[in-house]
Design a protein around this motif. Structure first.
Motif, PDB file in Angstrom:
ATOM      1  N   ILE A   1       1.161  -1.001  -0.049  1.00 34.99           N
ATOM      2  CA  ILE A   1      -0.075  -0.271  -0.523  1.00 34.99           C
ATOM      3  C   ILE A   1       1.248   1.332   0.413  1.00 34.99           C
ATOM      4  N   ASP A   2       0.388   1.957  -0.918  1.00 32.54           N
ATOM      5  CA  ASP A   2       1.731   2.998  -1.437  1.00 32.54           C
ATOM      6  C   ASP A   2       0.421   4.769  -1.049  1.00 32.54           C
ATOM      7  N   LEU A   3       0.236   5.078  -0.435  1.00 34.62           N
ATOM      8  CA  LEU A   3      -0.383   6.486  -0.138  1.00 34.62           C
ATOM      9  C   LEU A   3      -0.379   7.430  -1.423  1.00 34.62           C
ATOM     10  N   ASP A   4      -1.473   8.123  -1.618  1.00 31.75           N
ATOM     11  CA  ASP A   4      -0.786   8.959  -2.720  1.00 31.75           C
ATOM     12  C   ASP A   4      -0.327  10.469  -2.542  1.00 31.75           C
ATOM     13  N   CYS A   5       0.359  10.590  -2.906  1.00 30.68           N
ATOM     14  CA  CYS A   5       1.004  12.532  -3.473  1.00 30.68           C
ATOM     15  C   CYS A   5       0.758  12.190  -1.424  1.00 30.68           C
ATOM     16  N   PHE A   6       2.262  11.575  -0.666  1.00 30.02           N
ATOM     17  CA  PHE A   6       1.927  11.105   0.977  1.00 30.02           C
ATOM     18  C   PHE A   6       1.812  12.800   1.420  1.00 30.02           C
TER      19      PHE A   6
ATOM     20  N   ILE B   1      10.749  20.660  -4.980  1.00 32.52           N
ATOM     21  CA  ILE B   1       8.995  20.127  -4.431  1.00 32.52           C
ATOM     22  C   ILE B   1       9.080  18.280  -4.497  1.00 32.52           C
ATOM     23  N   VAL B   2       9.817  17.527  -2.920  1.00 31.71           N
ATOM     24  CA  VAL B   2       9.513  16.697  -3.227  1.00 31.71           C
ATOM     25  C   VAL B   2       8.438  15.703  -3.492  1.00 31.71           C
ATOM     26  N   THR B   3       7.427  16.542  -3.082  1.00 28.02           N
ATOM     27  CA  THR B   3       5.660  15.844  -3.664  1.00 28.02           C
ATOM     28  C   THR B   3       4.688  17.218  -4.058  1.00 28.02           C
TER      29      THR B   3
ATOM     30  N   ASN C   1       6.046  17.511 -11.494  1.00 23.71           N
ATOM     31  CA  ASN C   1       5.958  16.101 -10.933  1.00 23.71           C
ATOM     32  C   ASN C   1       7.020  16.205  -9.316  1.00 23.71           C
ATOM     33  N   LYS C   2       6.945  15.384  -8.726  1.00 23.08           N
ATOM     34  CA  LYS C   2       7.644  15.123  -8.235  1.00 23.08           C
ATOM     35  C   LYS C   2       9.283  15.313  -8.116  1.00 23.08           C
ATOM     36  N   LEU C   3      10.089  16.374  -7.325  1.00 20.72           N
ATOM     37  CA  LEU C   3      11.426  16.458  -7.526  1.00 20.72           C
ATOM     38  C   LEU C   3      11.364  17.218  -7.997  1.00 20.72           C
ATOM     39  N   MET C   4      11.184  18.014  -8.726  1.00 23.46           N
ATOM     40  CA  MET C   4      10.832  19.265  -9.556  1.00 23.46           C
ATOM     41  C   MET C   4      11.439  20.367  -8.816  1.00 23.46           C
TER      42      MET C   4
ATOM     43  N   PHE D   1       7.758   6.660   4.382  1.00 23.56           N
ATOM     44  CA  PHE D   1       7.280   6.902   5.083  1.00 23.56           C
ATOM     45  C   PHE D   1       5.304   6.965   4.884  1.00 23.56           C
ATOM     46  N   ASP D   2       5.298   6.743   3.596  1.00 21.12           N
ATOM     47  CA  ASP D   2       3.836   6.631   3.194  1.00 21.12           C
ATOM     48  C   ASP D   2       4.313   5.054   2.457  1.00 21.12           C
ATOM     49  N   GLU D   3       4.646   4.335   2.762  1.00 24.88           N
ATOM     50  CA  GLU D   3       4.582   2.464   2.597  1.00 24.88           C
ATOM     51  C   GLU D   3       4.495   1.313   3.375  1.00 24.88           C
TER      52      GLU D   3
ATOM     53  N   PHE E   1      -1.905   2.106 -11.524  1.00 27.81           N
ATOM     54  CA  PHE E   1      -3.157   2.859 -11.784  1.00 27.81           C
ATOM     55  C   PHE E   1      -3.339   3.446 -10.290  1.00 27.81           C
ATOM     56  N   LYS E   2      -3.116   5.205 -11.141  1.00 31.57           N
ATOM     57  CA  LYS E   2      -2.992   5.788 -10.038  1.00 31.57           C
ATOM     58  C   LYS E   2      -3.836   7.357 -10.173  1.00 31.57           C
ATOM     59  N   PRO E   3      -4.402   7.831  -9.008  1.00 31.39           N
ATOM     60  CA  PRO E   3      -4.474   7.677  -7.903  1.00 31.39           C
ATOM     61  C   PRO E   3      -5.436   7.248  -7.148  1.00 31.39           C
TER      62      PRO E   3
ATOM     63  N   SER F   1      16.567   6.517   4.305  1.00 35.32           N
ATOM     64  CA  SER F   1      17.537   8.254   5.233  1.00 35.32           C
ATOM     65  C   SER F   1      16.448   8.056   6.127  1.00 35.32           C
ATOM     66  N   GLN F   2      15.280   8.108   5.422  1.00 33.90           N
ATOM     67  CA  GLN F   2      13.841   8.879   6.359  1.00 33.90           C
ATOM     68  C   GLN F   2      13.828   8.176   7.947  1.00 33.90           C
ATOM     69  N   GLN F   3      13.723   7.115   7.426  1.00 35.88           N
ATOM     70  CA  GLN F   3      13.534   6.128   8.200  1.00 35.88           C
ATOM     71  C   GLN F   3      14.732   6.169   9.129  1.00 35.88           C
TER      72      GLN F   3
HETATM   73  N1  DCP Z   1      10.126  12.633  -0.261  1.00 31.39           N
HETATM   74  C1  DCP Z   1      10.737  12.862  -0.271  1.00 31.39           C
HETATM   75  N2  DCP Z   1      12.055  12.813  -0.823  1.00 31.39           N
HETATM   76  C2  DCP Z   1      11.899  12.062  -2.524  1.00 31.39           C
HETATM   77  C3  DCP Z   1      10.818  11.530  -1.897  1.00 31.39           C
HETATM   78  C4  DCP Z   1      10.104  11.441  -1.680  1.00 31.39           C
HETATM   79  O1  DCP Z   1      10.582  13.726   1.548  1.00 31.39           O
HETATM   80  N3  DCP Z   1      12.741  12.099  -2.661  1.00 31.39           N
HETATM   81  C5  DCP Z   1       8.839  11.961   0.487  1.00 31.39           C
HETATM   82  C6  DCP Z   1       7.485  13.344  -0.262  1.00 31.39           C
HETATM   83  C7  DCP Z   1       5.961  11.533  -0.669  1.00 31.39           C
HETATM   84  C8  DCP Z   1       7.043  10.198   0.298  1.00 31.39           C
HETATM   85  O2  DCP Z   1       8.328  10.896   0.626  1.00 31.39           O
HETATM   86  O3  DCP Z   1       5.307  12.832  -0.262  1.00 31.39           O
HETATM   87  C9  DCP Z   1       6.242  10.259  -0.498  1.00 31.39           C
HETATM   88  O4  DCP Z   1       6.792   9.206  -1.576  1.00 31.39           O
HETATM   89  P1  DCP Z   1       6.045   8.978  -2.739  1.00 31.39           P
HETATM   90  O5  DCP Z   1       7.502   8.566  -3.661  1.00 31.39           O
HETATM   91  O6  DCP Z   1       5.235   7.568  -2.344  1.00 31.39           O
HETATM   92  O7  DCP Z   1       5.463  10.025  -3.351  1.00 31.39           O
HETATM   93  P2  DCP Z   1       4.312  11.189  -2.395  1.00 31.39           P
HETATM   94  O8  DCP Z   1       3.509   9.632  -2.145  1.00 31.39           O
HETATM   95  O9  DCP Z   1       4.065  11.912  -2.583  1.00 31.39           O
HETATM   96  O10 DCP Z   1       3.247  10.411  -4.543  1.00 31.39           O
HETATM   97  P3  DCP Z   1       2.611   9.502  -4.565  1.00 31.39           P
HETATM   98  O11 DCP Z   1       1.414   9.217  -5.400  1.00 31.39           O
HETATM   99  O12 DCP Z   1       3.068   9.219  -6.739  1.00 31.39           O
HETATM  100  O13 DCP Z   1       3.118   8.112  -4.580  1.00 31.39           O
END
Ligand code: DCP
Ligand code: MG
Ligand code: MG
Length: 524
Positions: free
Chosen positions: A41-46, A71-73, A84-87, A133-135, A217-219, A444-446
């Motif tokens: 389970i992976d949360l959307d744009c956590f 932009i981390v998410t 996009n993520k990481l832009m 954090f989100d899986e 398929f997301k989200p 590293s987050q953990q």
């Molecule tokens: N995150 C971060 N730095 C990164 C990758 C992720 O801080 N290099 C953080 C922000 C995200 C969270 O971790 O919200 C979860 O990462 P995901 O890759 O699962 O991305 P999202 O949950 O944000 O989006 P998606 O809906 O694509 O899963």
């Protein structure tokens, strides 16, 4: 390692042997592994979801979560605008000028929500493993088996998508995964109704495939992978970077051997891989490329350290250092007190501003925590903070000559070498608690995060942490046995977690007098 796999470099043949369920399996282990039902389970744009819960006015706006210049998410509204993520923040604002930016450097709310999700899932099934954090992975094999006994196959249907199929009838062969898909939908619903979060799920026979298929398929959707679609899923991956478990260094080595695609690795001679990586790693990575992954879902134990930190533009006086450190110590000691274990080591980390290396120049010093201070922390005494502040300042002076001007951009305080109150050298609990959870798969987050003691649905006389450290198959066996003896695996109420955990730990300490491991784990 299975001897019958040795030297087997044929992708189709090795995959086939993994896919065969009861028939043709040479050992029970192979049978049980290929019949597992694993959810990912992976949360959307956590982070963005957490911020939208905190401030619902953000829901319909394009939202980006900013850490420094990245932009981390971003939420899915922003993704529709091409963000996009990481832009970089600059690129994102160029794509979407109305983008709302929220700072996401303080992880407190994300961390808290993250552990709430894991805790909720654990109230349904004890085999939950966090990833980032989100899986979360869940091994729901037991739940599936139980439901199958009570359900007629003709009443079953797949919930959500089936990878590469428009629709799919349920039969003997895919019934387990169909039940898994129903459970996955229930878990997602539980997360939504309890915490207000949406997410995607993957359902498959192993962790690797469940994770890979989850993002199809997301989200807010879910996808089941049938074993015979494994090859198709694996060959859809655009490169080895997409295979979880094959890290940067391994990829670099593979590249040097000329292996870039998943297919390259599938077809490469195992003997040559063994020469390069050794037998264990060679087999593991080639298996991963073929979608084969025997690794169990391993519930994480408590963290090995608790830390807190803050970053800022500039701190340049001793008074400011003291004030900031005191703030950090106050929240950290409170968390440590709630955790219940006693820290034996304290570490202070600073980051000095440098023009060339702005974010990566951390320096640390650590020292043992005197017994009297350790006791103050565990009993929640207000005297702990001043004593720790004294230690902090000593460590600080070891790193910096304060007669010279300084410019700090970060302070971090950390407790490590955490020991359970009940543990004594001779008790079995201490034997297990010293076996810390593996850090190799931790992000590293953990590693920098803290989390509360996880709560397992185990009988009252079993220490949940000790239980969590057992191999997954032993856990499953014990759980089955406990379930058969009496209905001990009640779903805990959301509010009773802490109390029951404390009680469990105390009773487990009593039980730890016993030398026999089975007696220790079996309810009296
Ligand atoms: N995150 C971060 N730095 C990164 C990758 C992720 O801080 N290099 C953080 C922000 C995200 C969270 O971790 O919200 C979860 O990462 P995901 O890759 O699962 O991305 P999202 O949950 O944000 O989006 P998606 O809906 O694509 O899963
Ligand atoms: Mg996510
Ligand atoms: Mg994720």
């Amino acid at each position: 390692m299975d001897t019958d796999e040795e030297g087997d470099n044929d992708w189709d043949r090795s995959l086939e042997s993994d896919m065969l369920e009861t028939e043709g399996s040479s050992t029970d282990r192979v049978t049980s592994i290929s019949q597992r039902v694993i959810l990912h389970i992976d949360l959307d744009c956590f982070y963005a979801q957490v911020e939208m819960i905190r401030n619902p006015a953000l829901r319909n706006k394009p939202l980006g979560i900013q850490q420094k210049y990245l932009i981390v998410t971003c939420n899915y509204v922003a993704r529709e605008h091409g963000v996009n993520k990481l832009m970089s923040v600059t690129d994102a604002v160029e794509k979407c000028p109305q983008l709302v930016l929220v700072k996401g450097e303080d992880l407190t709310h994300y961390r808290e929500m993250s552990y709430k999700v894991t805790e909720l899932l654990m109230s349904y099934c004890p085999l939950v493993e966090r990833l980032g954090f989100d899986e979360n992975f869940m091994d729901v094999t037991e739940m599936v088996e139980r439901r199958l006994k009570e359900t007629c196959i003709s009443d079953l249907s797949f919930n959500g998508h089936v990878y590469k199929h428009e629709s799919m009838a349920v039969d003997e062969e895919n019934a387990r995964l169909a039940v898994g898909s129903v459970i996955a939908a229930e878990m997602r619903q539980a997360i939504f109704s309890t915490l207000g979060l949406t997410g995607c799920a993957g359902i498959a026979n192993n962790k690797l495939l469940a994770k890979l298929v989850a993002g199809t398929f997301k989200p807010n959707q879910q996808t089941t992978l049938l074993p015979y679609s494994t090859a198709e899923l694996m060959s859809s991956l655009t490169g080895l970077i997409k295979v979880p478990g094959i890290g940067y260094k391994t990829r670099e080595k593979l590249k040097a051997l000329g292996l870039v695609s998943v297919r390259d690795l599938q077809l490469y001679s195992l003997a040559d891989l063994v020469r390069e990586f050794g037998e264990v790693t060679a087999k593991r990575i080639q298996n991963l490329a073929c979608g084969i992954d025997d690794s169990p879902v391993t519930p994480a134990g408590p963290p090995q350290s608790l830390s807190d930190e803050d970053s800022f533009k500039k701190i340049s006086t001793l008074e400011e250092v003291q004030k900031k450190t005191e703030e950090l110590l106050t929240s950290l000691t409170e968390r440590m007190h709630k955790d219940g274990r006693r820290p034996h080591t304290f570490r202070l980390t600073i980051r000095q501003y440098t023009v060339t290396n702005r974010w990566f120049s951390r320096e640390s010093r650590q020292c043992p925590i005197p017994n009297h201070t350790g006791l103050k922390i565990t009993c929640g005494s207000s005297e702990a903070v001043p004593q720790l502040l004294g230690l902090s300042m000593k460590l600080f002076h070891k790193m910096l000559d304060t007669r010279e001007p300084f410019h700090l951009t970060l302070l971090n305080v950390c407790f490590s070498n955490l020991q359970a109150k009940s543990s004594s050298k001779s008790s079995i609990a201490s034997f297990f608690t010293q076996k810390c959870p593996t850090t190799t798969q931790m992000t590293s987050q953990q590693q920098v995060s803290m989390y509360d003691f996880p709560y397992f649905n185990v009988p009252a006389n079993v220490d949940p942490y000790v239980f969590s450290q057992l191999p997954a198959d032993v856990q499953r066996e014990l759980l089955t046995e406990w379930r058969q003896q009496k209905p001990v695996l009640k779903i805990p109420s959301k509010h009773s977690h802490k109390t029951s955990s404390t009680r469990d730990k105390k009773s487990a300490a009593k039980g730890s007098q016993c030398n026999n491991i089975l007696k220790y784990f079996k309810p009296n």
